[in-house]
Design an enzyme around this catalytic site. Structure first.
Site, short mmCIF file in Angstrom:
data_model
loop_
_atom_site.label_atom_id
_atom_site.label_comp_id
_atom_site.label_asym_id
_atom_site.label_seq_id
_atom_site.Cartn_x
_atom_site.Cartn_y
_atom_site.Cartn_z
N GLY A 56 29.51 36.86 42.01
CA GLY A 56 29.60 36.66 43.45
C GLY A 56 30.00 37.92 44.16
O GLY A 56 30.07 39.00 43.57
N LYS A 71 35.55 42.85 38.73
CA LYS A 71 35.46 42.98 40.18
C LYS A 71 35.32 44.46 40.51
O LYS A 71 36.22 45.25 40.25
CB LYS A 71 36.72 42.40 40.82
CG LYS A 71 36.59 42.24 42.31
CD LYS A 71 37.71 41.38 42.84
CE LYS A 71 37.53 41.14 44.33
NZ LYS A 71 38.62 40.37 44.90
N VAL A 82 31.53 40.81 42.11
CA VAL A 82 32.11 40.31 40.87
C VAL A 82 31.00 40.10 39.85
O VAL A 82 30.03 39.38 40.11
CB VAL A 82 32.87 38.99 41.09
CG1 VAL A 82 33.59 38.59 39.81
CG2 VAL A 82 33.86 39.12 42.23
N GLY A 142 32.64 39.37 47.37
CA GLY A 142 33.74 39.06 48.27
C GLY A 142 33.90 40.13 49.31
O GLY A 142 33.02 40.99 49.47
N GLY A 143 35.02 40.07 50.01
CA GLY A 143 35.23 41.00 51.08
C GLY A 143 35.26 42.44 50.62
O GLY A 143 34.91 43.34 51.36
N MET A 144 35.68 42.65 49.42
CA MET A 144 35.88 44.02 48.98
C MET A 144 34.86 44.48 47.95
O MET A 144 34.71 45.66 47.73
CB MET A 144 37.28 44.16 48.35
CG MET A 144 38.41 44.06 49.34
SD MET A 144 38.43 45.42 50.51
CE MET A 144 39.32 46.64 49.54
N ASP A 181 45.55 34.60 52.03
CA ASP A 181 44.24 33.93 52.13
C ASP A 181 44.19 32.73 51.21
O ASP A 181 43.25 32.56 50.44
CB ASP A 181 43.13 34.94 51.80
CG ASP A 181 41.77 34.45 52.27
OD1 ASP A 181 41.73 33.55 53.12
OD2 ASP A 181 40.76 34.97 51.76
#
Lengths: 196, 540
Positions: B137, B159, B144, B139-141, B253
């Site tokens: 997937g 990640k 993955v 994510g914001g940063m 979060d």
């Protein structure tokens, strides 16, 4: 067996360009429902079908990058079919054993089809063409008066009589005939635009 | 055109002209009138529009059937082309839904370019010594990956800081801090970090690969959960949070998508400290960027104020509420509306939605949903203890008394009253606007940098790594001026903000990206089977 339209090369060029989100949306708008329905037809539940559609899109997006690099690979259509078919079969067969498939023997059946190839391929083609039609219909509908669209929807899709449609849309008989043909023409043009 | 001789009005050119939409209004009426009578021309115009097979296909394909997805892809749904990030809170509790749009899909394909080659045909490539099986997937940063570690014969989740971000000093710093902070937390309910390193100039961290689903997925599938399950999950989340808080780390979060459920065992693990940062790290928090998913934010986060560990407790309250009722506690059409509700209103009592819930549960969740941090339970450790007590009580009502904090107010018979601290709403809106201003200004700078191909600056906190460039460019165009690298959020385009607040749709689509960059899937190893291995065959 319905024919899978050749995917628009120009669109794919746009899709390969990460900057063009609209093109990707359009692409996904067509392919995602196709895979979703396919999964449902194979007995998957809604959430699982969603999940699968997403994973297939991932692999197609990854694969799009490599497509251009080799010209001797036959048509994009055939290639995409292979990608989609393998991705779908992979995704379905790799499901954990405890997950409910909503049907028995689906995995076996798919494994068998992976070897022999054909029925699921037909399904994939069918669903793809359906998705293209629906995408085109949504686009056409958005550009037309609702009553014009309904003249087509009621008669050509739902099989109602011209008279009923006329009563429902408040159009004359002749106007229903005219409107539905105009819609059909636009629809065909839109589908062919994708195929071009 | 006379009734006596319908054929006399037949005119193929007019029919074609009608289809091609070339006729004047008067001519169109003429054709329609003619079609009222002339059977031959009815057939002619149908055939001219498309042949029999096309009509047949239209009928077969456009008709709905059992396989349609009523929510999204059904033909009758005019939103068929809408990407999910155009609308936040599209349906309850599933802001992670990626639906048809999924604009970030193209980015991961670039990833293949920086993978090292592998000998194993089943693998995508190698990275940092791991065989890469697939993409989990985004994510914001970062991205993955699912990797395989041959030496230890185990799967891992890797990640990797997005290549787009790896060039930014701030992003690197933050990524490193995230990794360091999470690695320091050793707890059963927190996903551990195996390794923090760099490869090909890209920083990455390695976590165990945990097959299972996120709580979000479970909620999507099941709606609400039963009280015992809620208490078990809640207790573990609180315990994991307590461990993180004891290291000075605020998660920031907490939401169902970041709560991972291991398959087969009743173990819950907190993940994605992507927005977490050491609470005492003032240098970067000063920018005041609102980071986090709006639906689960605390009021102090929504206002863009300084936050501490108790902010996570509010978010946990929202998660408990969602698990209990199947609905988000604070709902509105727009992110702005959601924030407003978080700041101003109490959620609808859970027992109106789920009457089977006990009154004490309402009381307890309300204690987490207090607007003022000091009115909430004091710490995550206390929450964990209380939830443990509740669980014991539910399982053995006679042997284990309810924890004191759950005592129902005898006068009202329900949750305690909302404290009378509330400021006039007018002020709150002002606060909210400030928070939004802060939230927008810095990412806007980012978007501009990104859209214009310039490296991001130090001021950037929440890079919209996956934001669709089309939107980004739009943002660049509409945002006034070129922010200087050190631009304070106060330099941000206030009038632009006002306009955005008025124009809900535009704001919505952009704000959603800023807060919650679209991800492919959960940013954590949540998918049970590995992602489909991309087709290698055609490359040959």
């Amino acid at each position: 067996m319905s024919r899978l339209p050749e995917t628009s090369n120009s669109l794919l060029l746009k899709v390969r360009d990460p900057a063009n989100v609209d093109a990707w949306r359009e692409f996904a708008a067509i392919y995602r429902p196709a895979v979703y329905r396919l999964a449902r037809r194979q007995g998957l539940q809604d959430a699982d079908a969603e999940d699968l559609a997403q994973r297939v899109l991932v692999s197609v997006a990854d694969a799009l990058q490599t497509w251009e690099k080799d010209d001797n690979r036959g048509t994009f259509r055939a290639w995409l079919l292979r990608i989609a078919r393998n991705a779908i079969i992979n995704a379905l067969t790799r499901r954990p054993p405890d997950a409910a498939l909503g049907g028995t023997g689906v995995t076996d059946q798919l494994a068998a089809e992976q070897a022999t190839g054909s029925p699921i391929r037909d399904l994939i083609e069918d669903e793809h063409r359906r998705a293209v039609f629906r995408w085109a219909a949504a686009a056409v509908r958005a550009d037309l008066h609702e009553s014009t669209w309904m003249a087509f929807q009621l008669t050509a899709v739902e099989g109602r009589s011209i008279e009923e449609a006329a009563a429902e849309t408040g159009k004359s008989i002749g106007s229903v005939y005219a409107a539905r043909s105009r819609v059909m023409r636009r629809l065909r043009a839109k589908v062919m635009e994708w195929e071009a | 055109m006379t009734t006596k001789d319908p054929q006399s009005g037949c005119n193929q050119r007019l029919l074609r002209g009608y289809l091609e939409e070339l006729l004047s209004a008067q001519q169109q009426v003429q054709v329609e009138q003619h079609l009222c009578r002339c059977q031959a021309c009815r057939t002619a115009i149908s055939d001219s529009a498309a042949d029999r097979q096309w009509w047949g296909n239209a009928r077969d394909y456009l008709r709905g059937d059992d396989w349609d997805d009523d929510n999204r892809t059904g033909f009758s749904n005019p939103d068929v082309n809408r990407a999910p990030f155009d609308a936040i809170d599209q349906h309850d509790g599933s802001e992670e839904d990626n639906g048809a749009g999924w604009p970030s899909a193209v980015a991961p394909s670039q990833l293949v370019d920086w993978l090292d080659p592998t000998d194993d045909p089943r693998m995508l490539g190698r990275f940092g010594g791991y065989e890469i099986v697939g993409l989990i997937g985004q994510g914001g940063m970062g991205i993955v990956l699912k990797g395989f570690e041959p030496a230890l014969n185990r799967y891992v989740a890797i990640k990797v800081l997005s290549p787009l971000l790896a060039s930014s000093g701030a992003a690197r710093k933050r990524f490193a801090r995230e990794a360091k902070a999470t690695a320091a937390v050793l707890h059963d309910n927190v996903i551990p970090i195996h390794r923090v390193d760099e490869s090909n100039d890209l920083p990455f961290l390695v976590m165990p690969y945990v097959p299972g689903d996120s709580l979000q997925k479970r909620l999507d599938a099941e709606g609400s959960l039963d009280l015992v399950a809620i208490l078990r999950i809640g207790e573990q989340v609180a315990a994991g949070l307590a461990a993180a808080h004891s290291h000075g780390l605020v998660h920031r979060d907490i939401k169902p998508a970041n709560i991972l459920m291991e398959r087969g065992v009743e173990r819950v693990r907190l993940t994605d400290f992507g927005l977490a940062r050491a609470a005492d790290d003032g240098s970067l928090t000063r920018t005041g960027v609102i980071a986090g998913t709006p639906q689960y934010m605390s009021p102090e986060q929504a206002r863009g104020e300084a936050i501490d560990a108790r902010s996570d407790l509010f978010s946990l309250g929202s998660v408990l509420y969602t698990m209990s009722t199947g609905r988000l506690p604070f709902r509105a059409e727009t992110p702005y509306g959601i924030l407003l509700r978080i700041i101003e209103s109490r959620p609808r009592p859970m027992r109106e939605l789920a009457p089977a819930l006990p009154a004490w549960w309402e009381t307890l969740v309300a204690r987490l949903h207090e607007k003022r941090p000091e009115d909430r339970l004091a710490s995550a450790a206390e929450v964990a203890e209380v939830l443990r007590g509740c669980l014991a009580h539910v399982e053995q009502p006679t042997a284990a008394p309810l924890p004191d904090v759950c005592r129902v107010d005898p006068r009202s018979g329900s949750a305690p009253r909302f404290p009378a601290w509330t400021r006039p709403a007018r002020y709150q809106r002002a606060f909210l606007a400030l928070g939004l201003l802060l939230a927008l200004a810095v990412p806007a700078a980012w978007i501009i940098r990104w859209a214009t191909g310039q490296p991001p600056t130090e001021a950037v906190e929440l890079p919209p790594v996956n934001s669709p460039p089309a939107l980004a460019k739009k943002g660049a165009k509409e945002t006034a001026g070129e922010p200087k690298p050190e631009a304070s959020p106060w330099d941000g385009p206030a009038t632009e903000l006002t306009r955005l607040l008025e124009d809900g749709s535009e704001f919505e689509s952009r704000a959603h990206l800023l807060w919650d960059p679209p991800s492919l899937t959960d940013t954590t190893p949540a998918i049970s089977p590995p992602p489909v291995t991309p087709e290698k065959e055609p490359a040959r």
